[in-house]
Design a protein around this motif. Structure first.
Motif: not given
Length: 189
Positions: A31-37
């Motif tokens: 989820i953290t990587s999806l937020i950044m993307a």
């Protein structure tokens, strides 16, 4: 060219998990990587910077006019205007020679009265670098529509983890995202 990335995201992990209705910590890294993307995608769509970040605008030559338009609004400040001459010597333009206009959208750097661009012969290609700071500031200053669009994108990517969705009829998520982000989109010609 991004010189210093933002240190936080406009949408927190807790906000994204609440939107996704996820309670466990098993998928926090995803989820953290999806937020950044999602932030990167939304910034690219709007041609803006959301959280404070530092960029380098690299030019091959001085402009023919008395101004340089700075991409990625909102502009907070210009840190430096550096250039490299044909002998490979680096120099920095005096800040007193230009005015930084942060009120315009996008922001711009304008020569001061009676000032001109340095008259040295520049090296060919990538001779002028304008280092600037852009973004709304802290996460709290990012518009609510941007945060809502980011959550929609994170939700879509979280639910659809493959490139192609097979066997389902779907509505256009892009329409909702475009509606949220389109109002403040910067278009360059």
């Amino acid at each position: 060219k991004l010189a210093t990335a933002p240190t936080v995201e406009p949408v927190t992990l807790a906000e994204a998990k609440a939107h996704l209705r996820v309670d466990a910590a098993d998928e926090d890294a995803l989820i953290t990587s999806l937020i950044m993307a999602a932030r990167e995608w939304c910034e690219g769509y709007q041609n803006r910077a959301f959280i404070t970040q530092t960029w380098d605008l690299v030019l091959d030559a001085w402009p023919s006019s008395d101004r340089i338009e700075i991409p990625r609004p909102p502009l907070q400040s210009v840190t430096s205007v550096a250039y490299i001459d044909s002998a490979g010597t680096s120099a920095t333009m005096a800040a007193a020679d230009y005015v930084v206009d942060v009120a315009s959208e996008p922001g711009r750097l304008v020569l001061g009265y009676g000032k001109s661009w340095p008259t040295v012969t520049l090296r060919p290609g990538g001779a002028v670098t304008v280092r600037f700071v852009a973004g709304y500031g802290a996460a709290a200053a990012v518009p609510a529509g941007v945060k809502a669009a980011m959550k929609l994108i994170v939700g879509h990517w979280h639910a659809n983890r493959e490139m192609v969705l097979v066997g389902s009829i779907s509505e256009q998520l892009e329409m909702a995202v475009a509606a949220l982000l389109g109002r403040d989109r910067i278009l360059y010609v």
